[in-house]
Motif scaffolding. Structure first.
Motif, mmCIF file in Angstrom:
data_model
loop_
_atom_site.group_PDB
_atom_site.id
_atom_site.type_symbol
_atom_site.label_atom_id
_atom_site.label_comp_id
_atom_site.label_asym_id
_atom_site.label_seq_id
_atom_site.Cartn_x
_atom_site.Cartn_y
_atom_site.Cartn_z
ATOM 1 N N UNK A 84 -14.442 47.333 29.416
ATOM 2 C CA UNK A 84 -14.683 46.331 30.232
ATOM 3 C C UNK A 84 -15.332 45.207 29.525
ATOM 4 N N UNK A 85 -16.274 45.371 28.636
ATOM 5 C CA UNK A 85 -16.888 44.354 27.754
ATOM 6 C C UNK A 85 -15.845 43.980 26.791
ATOM 7 N N UNK B 193 -11.435 37.387 27.262
ATOM 8 C CA UNK B 193 -11.260 36.477 28.017
ATOM 9 C C UNK B 193 -11.984 35.040 27.420
ATOM 10 N N UNK B 194 -13.315 35.451 26.941
ATOM 11 C CA UNK B 194 -14.322 34.387 26.457
ATOM 12 C C UNK B 194 -13.751 33.665 24.978
ATOM 13 N N UNK B 195 -12.900 34.648 24.337
ATOM 14 C CA UNK B 195 -12.243 34.116 23.155
ATOM 15 C C UNK B 195 -11.224 33.046 23.344
ATOM 16 N N UNK C 128 -7.595 42.343 23.448
ATOM 17 C CA UNK C 128 -7.596 42.329 24.894
ATOM 18 C C UNK C 128 -6.641 43.631 25.369
ATOM 19 N N UNK C 129 -5.428 43.706 24.864
ATOM 20 C CA UNK C 129 -4.587 44.750 25.139
ATOM 21 C C UNK C 129 -4.987 45.924 24.743
ATOM 22 N N UNK C 130 -5.707 46.187 23.959
ATOM 23 C CA UNK C 130 -6.321 47.446 23.526
ATOM 24 C C UNK C 130 -7.511 47.878 24.555
ATOM 25 N N UNK C 131 -8.444 46.777 24.824
ATOM 26 C CA UNK C 131 -9.561 46.885 25.777
ATOM 27 C C UNK C 131 -9.000 47.421 27.152
ATOM 28 N N UNK C 132 -7.799 46.887 27.479
ATOM 29 C CA UNK C 132 -7.380 47.109 29.138
ATOM 30 C C UNK C 132 -6.692 48.566 28.774
ATOM 31 N N UNK C 133 -6.035 48.874 27.813
ATOM 32 C CA UNK C 133 -5.423 50.209 27.535
ATOM 33 C C UNK C 133 -6.458 51.248 27.498
#
Length: 164
Positions: free
Chosen positions: A88-89, A95-97, A79-84
């Motif tokens: 969005x997917x 979040x689902x995890x 999630x940290x990587x995704x935000x960086x």
């Protein structure tokens, strides 16, 4: 004192995390703020896993929750990587995890513990979290889904703190 903090802090951190996630979903928080929150969660989860490893690995229920923390640490790093990078997917999968991991552990806890230890409340918390996860996954009322998960997981951690 550190042991008592590890035993009770999650009762405040779990509802705080889901309130934060809901605020982020409603775009009340800047992405930068959510990214900073993830970095803090990364550090807290790693510290909790390291400091609690010996205490949690020998009890069936606590070992399951140690698994949630360890796997959840990885999920939070994703999630940290995704935000960086603005994925969005991948952020939604994070979040689902965090919806599913504790839901499964709550259901397991409710099945393994005797009724005298309020097992039905863990089961209820797991069911709420699971229903919220399914609703979130299919895009039905995402805010209500986040609230259901938050309530379910908060119920579970509050019962744990009161019982132990």
């Amino acid at each position: 004192m550190l042991r008592r903090l590890r035993e009770t802090a999650p009762a405040g951190l779990v509802p705080l995390a889901w309130t934060f996630a809901t605020a982020a979903h409603l775009e009340l928080l800047a992405v930068r703020t959510v990214l900073a929150g993830h970095v803090v969660m990364d550090v807290l989860l790693l510290a909790f896993a390291v400091l609690s490893w010996d205490d949690m690995r020998d009890h069936l229920v606590l070992r399951a929750w140690l698994g949630v923390i360890v796997v959840g640490f990885g999920v939070t790093l994703v999630g940290t990587y995704a935000l960086a990078v603005g994925d969005e997917s991948l952020a939604r999968l994070t979040v689902l995890g965090w919806m599913l991991l504790p839901a499964l552990a709550l259901l397991y806890t409710g099945r393994v513990l005797p009724a005298a230890e309020r097992a039905s409340l863990y089961t209820l918390g797991g069911a709420l979290s699971g229903v919220g996860a399914v609703a979130f996954a299919v895009g039905v009322a995402p805010v209500a889904a986040l609230v259901a998960v938050g309530v379910g997981q908060t119920l579970g951690i509050l019962v744990a703190v009161v019982e132990y």
